[in-house]
Design a protein around this motif. Structure first.
Motif, mmCIF file in Angstrom:
data_model
loop_
_atom_site.group_PDB
_atom_site.id
_atom_site.type_symbol
_atom_site.label_atom_id
_atom_site.label_comp_id
_atom_site.label_asym_id
_atom_site.label_seq_id
_atom_site.Cartn_x
_atom_site.Cartn_y
_atom_site.Cartn_z
ATOM 1 N N ALA A 1 9.471 -36.754 -5.971
ATOM 2 C CA ALA A 1 10.120 -37.842 -5.221
ATOM 3 C C ALA A 1 11.631 -37.771 -5.334
ATOM 4 N N LEU A 2 12.121 -37.363 -6.499
ATOM 5 C CA LEU A 2 13.568 -37.330 -6.717
ATOM 6 C C LEU A 2 14.238 -36.248 -5.868
ATOM 7 N N THR A 3 13.557 -35.141 -5.662
ATOM 8 C CA THR A 3 14.091 -34.094 -4.793
ATOM 9 C C THR A 3 14.062 -34.537 -3.339
ATOM 10 N N LEU A 4 12.988 -35.223 -2.945
ATOM 11 C CA LEU A 4 12.887 -35.714 -1.574
ATOM 12 C C LEU A 4 14.007 -36.690 -1.232
ATOM 13 N N CYS A 5 14.394 -37.512 -2.203
ATOM 14 C CA CYS A 5 15.441 -38.520 -1.979
ATOM 15 C C CYS A 5 16.811 -37.867 -2.120
ATOM 16 N N SER A 6 17.115 -36.938 -1.238
ATOM 17 C CA SER A 6 18.368 -36.182 -1.336
ATOM 18 C C SER A 6 19.585 -37.039 -1.026
ATOM 19 N N GLY A 7 19.384 -38.181 -0.387
ATOM 20 C CA GLY A 7 20.500 -39.079 -0.103
ATOM 21 C C GLY A 7 20.805 -40.037 -1.230
ATOM 22 N N LEU A 8 20.041 -39.946 -2.313
ATOM 23 C CA LEU A 8 20.212 -40.855 -3.445
ATOM 24 C C LEU A 8 21.130 -40.217 -4.486
ATOM 25 N N PRO A 9 22.169 -40.931 -4.930
ATOM 26 C CA PRO A 9 23.075 -40.369 -5.939
ATOM 27 C C PRO A 9 22.342 -40.019 -7.221
ATOM 28 N N ALA A 10 22.823 -39.009 -7.932
ATOM 29 C CA ALA A 10 22.171 -38.537 -9.166
ATOM 30 C C ALA A 10 22.062 -39.639 -10.202
ATOM 31 N N GLU A 11 23.051 -40.548 -10.238
ATOM 32 C CA GLU A 11 23.031 -41.612 -11.254
ATOM 33 C C GLU A 11 21.950 -42.661 -10.985
ATOM 34 N N LYS A 12 21.278 -42.573 -9.840
ATOM 35 C CA LYS A 12 20.181 -43.499 -9.533
ATOM 36 C C LYS A 12 18.815 -42.817 -9.661
ATOM 37 N N LYS A 13 18.788 -41.614 -10.198
ATOM 38 C CA LYS A 13 17.538 -40.876 -10.366
ATOM 39 C C LYS A 13 17.215 -40.715 -11.852
ATOM 40 N N PHE A 14 15.979 -41.050 -12.217
ATOM 41 C CA PHE A 14 15.549 -40.942 -13.607
ATOM 42 C C PHE A 14 14.116 -40.413 -13.641
ATOM 43 N N SER A 15 13.771 -39.723 -14.708
ATOM 44 C CA SER A 15 12.399 -39.226 -14.852
ATOM 45 C C SER A 15 12.025 -39.200 -16.327
#
Length: 428
Positions: free
Chosen positions: A362-376
């Motif tokens: 999901a994090l790769t799919l959300c390419s428009g989302l800034p890195a600081e809003k992605k967590f795993s």
């Protein structure tokens, strides 16, 4: 008619087994057999007790049965559910704790529609309730939904989620557990395109098949190999005349349960042999470990046929979410449009249903989302069930999710401050 007859035949078989269990229990407790110690009578009684309970549970929707919460002042406050929004195929429920000040943090818990009721997440609900104002999707048993209510496929499911998220509000956090993860991501992307102000603050995806091809399991292999026409022919039946949904095409809960049990047949057989022995010895209680687990596990619901078939075809075989090619009502949902919703993925290292790699996609799919809003996070040693219930969830994952929500709330405040400041400085 053929499909309805098969459905009724399965239900008749379940009722017969329940009756045999009750009869065996009655015979095993007859005074004539119990006047003197009789191991055979004890075994018959034990077998009957376990058999009757087992087959009876298959037709019942479990109660939530949430224990009262202890407040900071030591008072016990009862927990009730209220229907916020009622729809033909599912309701939006809210858990109301009597007399407490409602927490500001709202959380929508998206329960799976994969054969079990939303009560499968009882432990998740119980652990979250002290800290949040909690809502949950409560999907209905398809056999109880009249044919006149229409169809319900993955697109309808997504639109239900869109409406539920809107109802809870844009300041809410959404948690999707397993099956609904890809469609919850799609619903979030739908809002990003159509109604950006209604997007949730954060989205937590737990063990969901965002990209089933990212890590092979028996589930993904089944999705790849199965022929859709053969699947429809072998798995789909029409609800019998005893239910409100008579004539509706469904994937019956009893057939789903057969598949669940077959995946770990030896383990289940051993568990029931042990339980019969304990029942024969008089050691079984209503809330022992076996009954607590199997009362929930055996309670199954029918799925609308179109939802089941479209899930297999579009999510697993065609990988529409994974390819960012999912459509709703003829409109392509572009997951890249999600740009202001913090997203966390949770996976279990030992998950053999949704293996690590499927959800984090999901994090790769959300390419428009800034890195600081992605967590795993990958939970060491945890299986599928453990990432939303049990000690792994309670001790490690739940605190992590709550911290993630707190951080998102703080960053949202900062974003609003910067936005207000920018507007004040802009020339008029």
């Amino acid at each position: 008619m053929r499909m309805m007859a098969t459905y009724d035949l399965m239900e008749a078989g379940r009722i017969t087994q329940q009756w045999l269990g009750a009869a065996a229990q009655a015979i095993g407790t007859h005074p004539f057999l119990t006047m003197t110690p009789n191991p055979a009578a004890n075994w018959l009684r034990g077998w009957g007790e376990v058999t009757e309970r087992t087959f009876k549970r298959m037709s019942l929707k479990p109660e939530w049965g949430i224990l009262p919460l202890k407040d900071t002042d030591g008072l016990e406050r009862s927990v009730e559910t209220e229907i916020v929004t009622s729809r033909p195929f599912g309701d939006l429920l809210r858990f109301v704790v009597e007399g407490r000040e409602t927490p500001q943090r709202k959380v929508l818990l998206v329960a799976p529609m994969s054969g079990h009721y939303a009560t499968l997440l009882r432990a998740t609900v119980t652990s979250l309730l002290p800290d949040v104002d909690l809502y949950i999707t409560d999907w209905h048993n398809a056999r109880d939904i009249p044919v006149g209510a229409g169809k319900f496929d993955v697109e309808d499911y997504t639109l239900y989620l869109v409406d539920f998220i809107r109802e809870v509000g844009s300041e809410a956090h959404v948690i999707a557990v397993c099956q609904p993860a890809p469609l919850t991501l799609a619903a979030t992307a739908y809002l990003a395109q159509e109604d950006p102000t209604a997007q949730p603050l954060s989205l937590t995806l737990i063990g969901g098949p965002i990209d089933p091809s990212a890590a092979r399991t028996e589930v993904t292999d089944f999705g790849d190999k199965v022929d859709m026409r053969q699947l429809e022919k072998s798995m789909i039946q029409r609800v019998g005349n005893r239910h409100a949904g008579a004539g509706r095409e469904v994937y019956p809960g009893l057939m789903q349960l057969t598949s669940f049990v077959a995946m770990n047949a030896d383990k289940h057989a051993s568990a029931f042999r042990s339980q019969i022995a304990r029942a024969a010895a008089g050691e079984v209680t209503n809330c022992d470990k076996h009954n607590t687990f199997y009362d929930e596990y055996l309670s199954v619901m029918d799925m609308p046929a179109e939802f089941y078939l479209s899930t297999v075809d579009r999510i697993f075989k065609k990988g529409e979410i994974a390819r960012n090619a999912f459509t709703v009502a003829g409109k392509t949902i572009d997951i890249r449009q999600v740009s202001n919703v913090a997203i966390m993925t949770i996976e279990g290292e030992a998950d053999d249903i949704t293996a690590p790699g499927q959800c984090i996609a999901a994090l790769t799919l959300c390419s428009g989302l800034p890195a600081e809003k992605k967590f795993s996070h990958v939970e060491p040693g945890a299986g599928h069930y453990g990432i939303f219930a049990g000690s792994s969830w309670r001790n490690n994952i739940r605190p992590l999710v709550l911290t993630f929500m707190s951080q998102r709330e703080e960053s949202a405040k900062e974003e609003r401050k910067r936005s207000v400041s920018k507007k004040r400085k802009s020339p008029r």
